[in-house]
Design a protein around this motif. Structure first.
Motif, PDB file in Angstrom:
ATOM      1  N   GLY A   1       0.620  -1.226   0.161  1.00 31.75           N
ATOM      2  CA  GLY A   1      -0.339   0.084   0.478  1.00 31.75           C
ATOM      3  C   GLY A   1       0.522   1.076  -0.148  1.00 31.75           C
ATOM      4  N   GLY A   2       2.464   1.449  -0.522  1.00 27.68           N
ATOM      5  CA  GLY A   2       3.096   2.433  -0.233  1.00 27.68           C
ATOM      6  C   GLY A   2       4.014   2.301   0.924  1.00 27.68           C
ATOM      7  N   LEU A   3       3.992   1.366   1.528  1.00 31.33           N
ATOM      8  CA  LEU A   3       4.743   1.059   2.920  1.00 31.33           C
ATOM      9  C   LEU A   3       6.298   1.202   1.700  1.00 31.33           C
ATOM     10  CD1 LEU A   3       5.415   1.190   5.832  1.00 31.33           C
ATOM     11  CD2 LEU A   3       5.747  -1.353   5.660  1.00 31.33           C
ATOM     12  N   ALA A   4       6.652   0.497   0.407  1.00 30.65           N
ATOM     13  CA  ALA A   4       8.351  -0.220   0.350  1.00 30.65           C
ATOM     14  C   ALA A   4       8.375   1.378  -0.308  1.00 30.65           C
ATOM     15  CB  ALA A   4       7.988  -1.062  -0.766  1.00 30.65           C
ATOM     16  N   ALA A   5       7.820   2.285  -0.782  1.00 32.62           N
ATOM     17  CA  ALA A   5       8.262   3.459  -1.572  1.00 32.62           C
ATOM     18  C   ALA A   5       8.341   4.483  -0.030  1.00 32.62           C
ATOM     19  CB  ALA A   5       7.022   4.081  -2.378  1.00 32.62           C
ATOM     20  N   LEU A   6       7.160   4.540   0.526  1.00 32.07           N
ATOM     21  CA  LEU A   6       7.519   5.323   2.070  1.00 32.07           C
ATOM     22  C   LEU A   6       8.943   4.928   2.833  1.00 32.07           C
ATOM     23  CD1 LEU A   6       6.593   7.415   3.905  1.00 32.07           C
ATOM     24  CD2 LEU A   6       5.778   5.750   5.296  1.00 32.07           C
ATOM     25  N   LEU A   7       9.851   4.236   3.017  1.00 31.41           N
ATOM     26  CA  LEU A   7      10.894   3.980   3.992  1.00 31.41           C
ATOM     27  C   LEU A   7      11.863   4.166   2.776  1.00 31.41           C
ATOM     28  CD1 LEU A   7       9.844  -0.139   5.726  1.00 31.41           C
ATOM     29  CD2 LEU A   7       9.146   2.377   6.909  1.00 31.41           C
ATOM     30  N   ALA A   8      11.537   3.366   1.484  1.00 31.37           N
ATOM     31  CA  ALA A   8      12.888   4.036   0.303  1.00 31.37           C
ATOM     32  C   ALA A   8      12.886   5.654   0.332  1.00 31.37           C
ATOM     33  CB  ALA A   8      12.327   3.616  -1.162  1.00 31.37           C
ATOM     34  N   MET A   9      11.988   6.408   0.294  1.00 31.69           N
ATOM     35  CA  MET A   9      12.423   8.159   0.306  1.00 31.69           C
ATOM     36  C   MET A   9      13.356   8.223   2.023  1.00 31.69           C
ATOM     37  SD  MET A   9       8.605   9.123  -1.163  1.00 31.69           S
ATOM     38  CE  MET A   9       8.498   7.876  -3.215  1.00 31.69           C
ATOM     39  N   LEU A  10      12.196   7.913   2.869  1.00 31.70           N
ATOM     40  CA  LEU A  10      12.889   8.234   4.193  1.00 31.70           C
ATOM     41  C   LEU A  10      14.794   7.429   4.320  1.00 31.70           C
ATOM     42  CD1 LEU A  10       9.687   6.884   7.239  1.00 31.70           C
ATOM     43  CD2 LEU A  10      10.974   9.419   6.046  1.00 31.70           C
ATOM     44  N   ASN A  11      14.436   7.111   3.500  1.00 31.35           N
ATOM     45  CA  ASN A  11      15.707   6.169   3.551  1.00 31.35           C
ATOM     46  C   ASN A  11      17.407   6.640   2.499  1.00 31.35           C
ATOM     47  OD1 ASN A  11      16.087   3.975   6.246  1.00 31.35           O
ATOM     48  ND2 ASN A  11      14.108   3.653   5.536  1.00 31.35           N
ATOM     49  N   SER A  12      16.485   8.074   2.059  1.00 30.25           N
ATOM     50  CA  SER A  12      17.379   8.506   0.564  1.00 30.25           C
ATOM     51  C   SER A  12      18.625   8.678   0.936  1.00 30.25           C
ATOM     52  CB  SER A  12      16.683   9.384   0.310  1.00 30.25           C
ATOM     53  OG  SER A  12      17.386  10.165  -0.884  1.00 30.25           O
ATOM     54  N   CYS A  13      19.184   8.320   0.224  1.00 32.14           N
ATOM     55  CA  CYS A  13      20.998   9.029   0.137  1.00 32.14           C
ATOM     56  C   CYS A  13      21.747  10.240   0.177  1.00 32.14           C
ATOM     57  CB  CYS A  13      22.304   7.305  -0.283  1.00 32.14           C
ATOM     58  SG  CYS A  13      21.821   7.666  -1.552  1.00 32.14           S
ATOM     59  N   ALA A  14      20.791  10.892  -0.789  1.00 32.82           N
ATOM     60  CA  ALA A  14      20.687  12.284  -0.968  1.00 32.82           C
ATOM     61  C   ALA A  14      20.567  13.144   0.081  1.00 32.82           C
ATOM     62  CB  ALA A  14      19.961  11.904  -2.585  1.00 32.82           C
ATOM     63  N   PRO A  15      20.770  14.225   0.028  1.00 32.49           N
ATOM     64  CA  PRO A  15      20.520  14.550   1.829  1.00 32.49           C
ATOM     65  C   PRO A  15      19.568  16.146   1.005  1.00 32.49           C
ATOM     66  CG  PRO A  15      22.388  15.536   0.965  1.00 32.49           C
ATOM     67  CD  PRO A  15      22.513  14.183   0.202  1.00 32.49           C
ATOM     68  N   GLY A  16      18.816  16.343   2.070  1.00 29.01           N
ATOM     69  CA  GLY A  16      17.986  17.390   1.747  1.00 29.01           C
ATOM     70  C   GLY A  16      16.604  17.045   1.697  1.00 29.01           C
ATOM     71  N   ILE A  17      15.826  15.586   1.766  1.00 30.38           N
ATOM     72  CA  ILE A  17      14.700  15.574   0.826  1.00 30.38           C
ATOM     73  C   ILE A  17      14.068  15.070   2.572  1.00 30.38           C
ATOM     74  CG2 ILE A  17      14.108  13.296   0.085  1.00 30.38           C
ATOM     75  CD1 ILE A  17      16.259  13.340  -1.161  1.00 30.38           C
ATOM     76  N   ALA A  18      13.052  15.662   2.128  1.00 39.41           N
ATOM     77  CA  ALA A  18      11.646  15.388   2.880  1.00 39.41           C
ATOM     78  C   ALA A  18      10.767  14.830   2.985  1.00 39.41           C
ATOM     79  CB  ALA A  18      11.445  16.348   3.910  1.00 39.41           C
ATOM     80  N   VAL A  19       9.508  14.251   3.530  1.00 39.22           N
ATOM     81  CA  VAL A  19       8.549  13.501   3.429  1.00 39.22           C
ATOM     82  C   VAL A  19       7.348  13.008   4.029  1.00 39.22           C
ATOM     83  CG1 VAL A  19       8.476  10.261   3.057  1.00 39.22           C
ATOM     84  CG2 VAL A  19      10.890  11.264   2.637  1.00 39.22           C
ATOM     85  N   VAL A  20       6.397  12.638   2.438  1.00 43.97           N
ATOM     86  CA  VAL A  20       4.696  13.287   2.666  1.00 43.97           C
ATOM     87  C   VAL A  20       3.939  12.126   3.411  1.00 43.97           C
ATOM     88  CG1 VAL A  20       4.760  15.597   2.761  1.00 43.97           C
ATOM     89  CG2 VAL A  20       3.975  13.718   1.348  1.00 43.97           C
ATOM     90  N   ASN A  21       3.402  12.082   3.450  1.00 42.20           N
ATOM     91  CA  ASN A  21       2.653  10.995   3.985  1.00 42.20           C
ATOM     92  C   ASN A  21       2.396   9.931   2.101  1.00 42.20           C
ATOM     93  OD1 ASN A  21       0.720   8.565   5.142  1.00 42.20           O
ATOM     94  ND2 ASN A  21      -0.854   9.449   5.401  1.00 42.20           N
ATOM     95  N   ILE A  22       2.069   9.142   2.343  1.00 38.14           N
ATOM     96  CA  ILE A  22       1.525   7.801   0.771  1.00 38.14           C
ATOM     97  C   ILE A  22       0.203   8.703   0.772  1.00 38.14           C
ATOM     98  CG2 ILE A  22       0.667   5.747   0.098  1.00 38.14           C
ATOM     99  CD1 ILE A  22       2.037   4.507   2.907  1.00 38.14           C
ATOM    100  N   ASP A  23       0.610   9.478  -0.799  1.00 37.92           N
ATOM    101  CA  ASP A  23      -0.562   9.730  -1.599  1.00 37.92           C
ATOM    102  C   ASP A  23      -0.691  10.724  -1.538  1.00 37.92           C
ATOM    103  OD1 ASP A  23      -0.737   7.636  -3.336  1.00 37.92           O
ATOM    104  OD2 ASP A  23      -2.076   6.506  -2.517  1.00 37.92           O
ATOM    105  N   ASN A  24       0.500  11.612  -0.352  1.00 40.06           N
ATOM    106  CA  ASN A  24      -0.483  13.075   0.637  1.00 40.06           C
ATOM    107  C   ASN A  24       0.121  14.315  -1.367  1.00 40.06           C
ATOM    108  OD1 ASN A  24      -1.471  15.378   1.342  1.00 40.06           O
ATOM    109  ND2 ASN A  24       0.247  15.111   3.209  1.00 40.06           N
TER     110      ASN A  24
END
Lengths: 223, 223, 223, 223, 223, 223, 223, 223
Positions: free
Chosen positions: C184-207
Motif C-alpha cells: 500500500g505504498g509502504l515500500a516507497a515510503l521507507l525508501a524515501m525516508l532512507n534516501s542517501c541524497a541529503p535535503g529530502i523530506a517526505v509526506v504521507n502516502i498519496d499526500n
C-alpha cells in the motif's frame, strides 16, 4: 575513471568533490562504520577542495571525535560531529525546536548542520506538548524563525501543535526516544507522517542532519 | 448447564444475564456479524432481565437499526447504536472530546455508552491540536469534567495535549480516521500508547464503547 | 464559544476561518467522508471569508465533484479536487515530477494545491528511473525550478536520483501505486525516508496536497 | 522566559514545577538516559518545590539508585525507583495484580507509583491464568480493591479474566516478558487491546508508572 | 506421468488419490477459488477412490454448497462444507470449545472435519474467559474429552485458561473475529503462540480444518 | 492463602505443586531471568513434591547449569536444561527431527523434555529439505514414530515435506536460526502456520519445550 | 522533448520505444489501472515500433481482454494477458513449476511472458511439497530445463526443495494464495528469501512477469 | 544411514558431499554459530572430496578466519570468508556493483563466491544513485558484464537504475546498511522487490553469497 575530476579516489572511498557544484552543498562524512583514520582522511580531502567553508563529519565515535580534534577540527560532543574550516555567514534563522531533554543529540546535530550549511540557528529545547505553557512561552521565537526543524520522540505530537501556530516551512524529525510500543521511533515517525497540520514533511528517525540540510536549502532559496 | 440461571440460552447465543450482578453492568449486544433478528432477540432478553435500566446494542447495520427501532428501541444513527429501557440518572460528567468531524461516530458511541452506564456526558467536538485556540476555548469544560474520553485519528496527538492540562482520569480512543501511513488507526494507537503525559490509558481502535464503560465505572466508583 | 470570530459553526463542522491569519493559508476542505452538500457548504463558507483568493476541496467523490461544479467551483477530475474563487498570482516555480502514469492523480493534486497556495507549477510526468534518458531529458526543467515535489510509487527511487542532481528543496511523495510487497505504498515510503541524497523530506502516502502546501510555503518565504 | 515561575531551568533540563498545580501531580524524573547527578539534581529541585509530599524518580540504573540513596532518598531496587519526602496518606486501595514472577519489576514500579500519588496498595503476585485456582484464591482481595492495575507478559490474558470478575476500573499493563513471537511485549499489548471484557484500558509495554498514575487519579476522583 | 496411479489428472487439477495410503487421510477439497463444478468434480473423484468413507470439501461459496447438495453431498451451511459418503465410526471424543458466537463457523468446520476423520465430537460454545462461570460450568465436558480444539478470536485467551485445567493435548485455533488492533486475527494468533500453559500448539487463523485433522490423528494414534 | 496446599510460597515465587494432579505434568522451572539460587530452590521444592519422577529446569545460564549440577541435578549443556529425580519409563516414541546443525539446542530441549514427560525419543538431525536424500534416507525412522516434533529455522519448510509423508501427529517448532528477512524466526513461523500439509500445529519460536510437552501428552493419551 | 525519438507521447503516457535497444526487450503494458482504450493504444504503438516480434500487455481486466482481442491481439484468459505480433523462435527451455492449482494465473503469466521474450517453456503444475511423489515424478523435466521459475503460495517451500535437486538458475515467485497468517503472500515471500538452498532469487508477490523476463534473459545470455 | 556415501558424518554435522553431483556446486560452510574447529573440520572434509576445486567457508569470526588461515586456507578479511584449494578457471564476467563504502563486506562476499563458483568478476564500488555521474562513468563496465550483482542498502534504488540501462540478468542484494526506518535492511529489500525495471530478482538481506551462486550458475548455463 580515476581521471574524473569530480571524484577523488581514496582507495577505501570515492569522494564526490563535485557535489557542491551540482547541489550547492559539499559532501558530508557519515561517520558510522568508518575508522577514525578514514573519517579524518575524508574530512581533510573535502577541506582541501573547499578551503573557504566548513566541511563536516557526523555520527562519530568517541575515538573519531578525538582524532578529528587532533586533526584541527572543531568537535561538538552532544551532536557527535566535527567541522573543519570557517563557518559561513549566517543568513536567516532556522529554529530547532525539541520536545524533551533526551532529544538533545538529534537537535544538536540539526543545529550544527544548519550552521555549516549557511543558516542562522535558534535552539529551543524542552517544550513538549504535555506542558503547553512552555511552548506558548516561546511563541515569539517560533514567529521570528524563517523555517522550523521540530524534533520529538515518543508520541511525536510536537510538529502538529507547532504546525498549527506558524505558516513557515516545517521539517519534522522523529527520534528513537521512547520504549516499548515506540518501536525505535516508529510511533513518532507515523504520527508525524499523519499530522493534521498541513505543510509538514518528515525525515528518517534521528536524522537531524537531513532535516537541517533541507532547512538550510529553504533559507538559501530566499536569499 | 441449561439450568444455570446466570445464562439464557437463545440457541444462537448464550446470554450472560448475570453480568450486572458480577460487574455492575449488563451485557451489551455487539451487533457486528449478527442478523437484525438476533440483535432484537438478545436486546429483548436483556431488557426482560433488566427492565429498570436501559440495555444497549452497538455496531448495528442500517437494517439492524431499523429492526431495533421497530421493536421499540431508541436508535442513535451517528453512533450506530440502540437502547431499550429507561436511561439511568446521570451522575458526574464524562467529557467526550474529539479531534475532527470524521471522529464523530466513535465519539457518539462513547457518549451514548457513558449515558447508558449512568454517567452524565458533555460532548466537545472538532478541537484538533492544529487549531489550538479551539481547544483552549473549551478549557473550562475540560476542567469541569470528572473524567475525559479523548477521541482522535490521524496522528492521535490530542490526548497528550489534553493530558497536560488536566488531572482527572483520561481514556484515549484512537480512530481509524486517516489514510496511507495511518495503517487503519495504528499510527494514532501507537502515539497514544507513547504519550508523554502521565495518567493516560488507551483502548482499541474505534472502541468508543470500551472507553465509555471504563469512564462510567470511574465515575461510579466516586459515588 | 459560538461567538468566537475565529470559528464558524456549521453544525456538522466548526470551520477554522482564522487559519489564514495564523499561518497565511486558508483551511482546505478534506472531502473524504463528507457528503456533497457538506463539501459545498464548507467551501462556500471559506469563500465568503476569503473572497479574493481561491479556496479548495480535495479527495472528492464523483458526486461531490458534480455538486461543486454546480455550485460554481472549478473542478479538476484527475486531481479529484475543486476550487472556488480567483487563483492567486503565481510566484516562483514548483516542479511536480512524477515517475509513472499511475501517479497522475497524486501529481495533479499537488499541482493544483501549489497553484491555489500561490506558486507557479511545472508538471513533469513519466520520468521513472528505469528509463534514465527520460529524466536526463528534462534536466533543464529541474534546474529552473525553485522547489521540487517528486512523486513515485513502487520502489520510490526517483527522489534519490533527482536529489543528487539539484540543490533546491525537495519534498518526496510516496504513492500507493504497486502491489504485493509494496504494502500500500509502504515500500516507497521507507525508501524515501532512507534516501542517501541529503535535503529530502517526505509526506504521507498519496499526500500530494501536503507536499504542495509545504512547497508553496517554501516559495513564499523567498518573496 | 527564564523568569517563568512555572519552570525551573537547570541548564540540562527545564523542570515543570507547575505541574502539581495544573494536574494535581508533581513531575516525576524519568531516569533512563540521565546521569546519576542529573537524577539527583532534578529530584532535589522537585523536593524543594514539594517539601510536604514525596517526589519520585523511575527507571534508575544501579549507579543512579546508589546516588539517590546517598542523597537521602528511599530506594526500591525491584522497582528501580527512588522517592524523596514523606509519603502521602493512603486513600482507597489499588490492587496491583501480576501474572508471573518475571513481571515483578513492572508491578513494583506500579505499586510504588500508586503510593507516591496517594493511593493505598495491595500487591497480588503470581496469579497467571494457567493456574486459575491461584487467581480464584485471591478473589476477595480483588473484590475489596477500588481500582485494579493488572500486569502480564506473554499472552497477556490476565486482564480479560480479571475483567470478567470485577466491576471496578481496570488498567492493564503488558510487559516485555516472553520470547520469540512475543516480539518484546507486542503480543501481550495486542491481546489486552482486544480484550472481550469491557472497561479495560491499556498503557505502554512495561509502563507500570503510567498505569499507577491513572489508578491514583481514579481513586482521588472519588475522595 | 499420467500413468501414475497415485494421481488422478482432471485437467484443472491433479488429485492425490494416494494420500490415504501414505497418511491415513484422504485428500480434502479446499474450495476457495474453485468453481462449483470443479468442487463437485474433485469431490466425486475422491468419493470413487474412497467409497467406504466420507470425503470432504471446505470453504465453499453458496453456489458450491448448492452444487454439492445437488450432487448428493451432505452440506453444513455454518461450516460452509460438504461431505460425500458414509461417516466413519466415531472413536474417542474431541471437544471443540469456542469463545464467542462469532467463532461459530470456524468451530463448525473443526467439528465436521473431526467427524469425517473418525473422531467423536462434543461442541462447547460461547464460553469466553470474561464469563468464567460459563467455562467452569462445562468443566466435566472438558475432563471427558480425549483431545481439545479451542477456538477464539479477539485476545485469544481461552486456550491458556483451558490449558491450565486439563492434561490432554490441546490444539488452539485463532479466529479473525475482532476489529482494529486485532489485525485480522494476528492478536489472537500471537497470544496463543505465547501461552503460558504448556502443551498447546497453534494452527493458522480460522483454520478449524487443520486443527481437527491433527486432533483426529491424535485420537487415532490411541486406538 | 498461604495455607493453600496446592501452592508452595518461596517468597520470590509461588510454586504450583498441584499441577501434576490437574494436568498430569509437574510444573517446570523456566530459568530465563531467574538467579541460579532461585532455579535450584524451585527445582528442589518440585523434587520434594514429586520424588518419584524427574522434574526439570530449562533455559539455564552457564551459572545456573553449574549450580544445578552442584545440587545433584543431571545437566544437558546443549539443551541448557537440568533434571532432578529418576526418569520415567519411556512409552512410545517421539521422533525429534531437525533441519540443520544450528537447530540442535532447540531439538535437544525438545528431546529431553519428551523424556522427562514419559516419552521415548528418536533424534534425527540435519535432514534439511535442500538435500532431500538425507530426509528420504531416514524415512523408516519417521514411519516408526508415534508422533513427530519437527524443528527448523530459515524458511521452515521441513514440516510441510515431512507432513506429506506421514499420518501421525506432527508438532512444528520454528527456530530463530537465520538472518536478515528471517526476522528472528518470523519467516519460519509464518511458513509453518501456512503449511499445505494438514494435521500440523505450531508452537512459539525456539519453544522445543512446549512442543515436547504436547507430544508426550499425545503419546500418553494412547497408553 | 517531444522530439525525442526514444519516447512516443500518447498524451496519457510516454511510451519508452527505445527500451529494446537498451535492454533487448520491448516495453510491456502493465494493464492495472489503465482503461481498455489505453491498453489497446499503447499495445498498438509498441507493435508499430516492433512489428516483427510480439509485444505484450498484462494484468488485464475482462474488458481490456475483450478490447485487446477485438483489436487483433491473442489473449490468454488464465494469464489475464494479451500479445500482438508473431511469437519469437523459442530458444532453450524455462520450466515454470507451480505448487497448487490456485497458483495457475501467476504461472500462466510467467509462461506467456517467457515465450514472448524468446524462451521455450515447459509448464509443470500441481507439484506441491506435501505430495513429494508428484514432484519426484517430474524430476526428468526439471533436469531438462535450462532455468526454473518456481511458483508457490502458502508456505512457499517448493523453491527450497527444487533448489536442492537442480543446479540451474532458479527464480522463485511467491503468490498471494493463502489466508490468515499468509498476510497476502508475505509468508511465502519470507520463506523464499530465507531458502537454505543456494542460488535462488525472488521476485515480488504474484510477479510471474518479472520472473519470466529474468529467466528469458538468462537463456538469451547463453545463446 | 551411516553408510550413505552421499553424506559424511562428522558427529556435529552431516556433510552433503553429494551436492556437486546433484547441483554442480559443492556444499559451502556457513560459519555463523560454528566453532573455528568445526569450520576447519568441515572445510577439510569438503576439500578431500573436491581436491581439484576451491571449497569455501563464509561468515567467519576473527577466530575462525585465523584458524582457517593456519589450516592452509586463503582468507578474505573484508568478505569474512576463506577458501581451500585451487580457484577454477574464470568463465564470463559477473559485475559486482555496490552503492556505498559500507556495502563493501557484502560485495566482497559476492565477488569471492562468484570466483569460487567459476565466474570472472569485475568489482564496481561506490556508485550510489545520488551521484549519477559516478554510475554513468562506469557504463561501459556494466555493458561488458554477462550478469550483474547489484548491492545496496538504505533506499536500495541502485538495482532499478542499473536495471534500466542493461539487458543482462540482474540479481539484487539489499544490505542492512542504514538506520531508523531502514529497519535492518527491510526498506532496501522492499524497494528491490518493487523495482519498476523488469528482470530483477532479489536475495535475502546481506546475502552476497546467494546472489553470487545464482550469478555463477547463470554464467555456467551459457558455457
Amino acid at each position: 575513471m580515476t581521471d574524473d575530476p569530480r571524484t577523488e579516489d581514496l582507495g577505501f572511498a570515492r569522494v564526490d568533490v563535485d557535489r557542491a557544484t551540482r547541489t550547492g552543498d559539499a559532501e558530508v562524512v557519515y561517520g558510522a562504520g568508518k575508522t577514525p583514520a578514514q573519517v579524518v582522511s575524508i574530512l581533510r580531502t573535502l577541506h582541501e577542495h573547499h578551503p573557504d567553508r566548513a566541511v563536516m563529519a557526523t555520527r562519530l565515535s568517541d575515538e573519531a571525535l578525538h582524532a578529528a580534534e587532533a586533526a584541527g577540527a572543531e568537535v561538538d560532543r552532544v551532536a557527535r560531529a566535527a567541522t573543519l574550516g570557517p563557518m559561513p555567514t549566517a543568513r536567516g534563522t532556522v529554529a530547532v525546536v525539541s520536545a524533551g531533554t533526551s532529544d538533545a543529540p538529534v537537535a544538536a546535530e540539526a543545529a550544527l548542520t544548519a550552521r555549516v550549511h549557511g543558516a542562522g540557528v535558534d535552539v529551543v529545547t524542552d517544550v513538549g506538548v504535555a506542558g503547553l505553557h512552555r511552548l506558548l512561552g516561546v511563541r515569539d521565537r517560533l514567529d521570528r524563525a524563517d523555517c522550523l526543524v521540530v524534533v520529538a520522540g515518543m508520541e511525536g505530537a510536537l510538529p502538529s501543535v507547532v504546525g498549527g501556530l506558524v505558516g513557515v516551512p516545517l521539517v519534522a524529525v522523529p527520534t528513537s526516544v521512547g520504549y516499548g510500543a515506540s518501536f525505535g521511533g516508529l510511533a513518532a515517525l507515523l504520527a508525524m507522517l499523519n499530522s493534521c497540520a498541513p505543510g509538514i514533511a518528515v525525515v528518517n528517525i534521528d536524522n537531524g542532519f537531513g532535516a537541517a540540510v533541507l532547512a538550510a536549502r529553504i533559507l538559501r532559496s530566499r536569499a
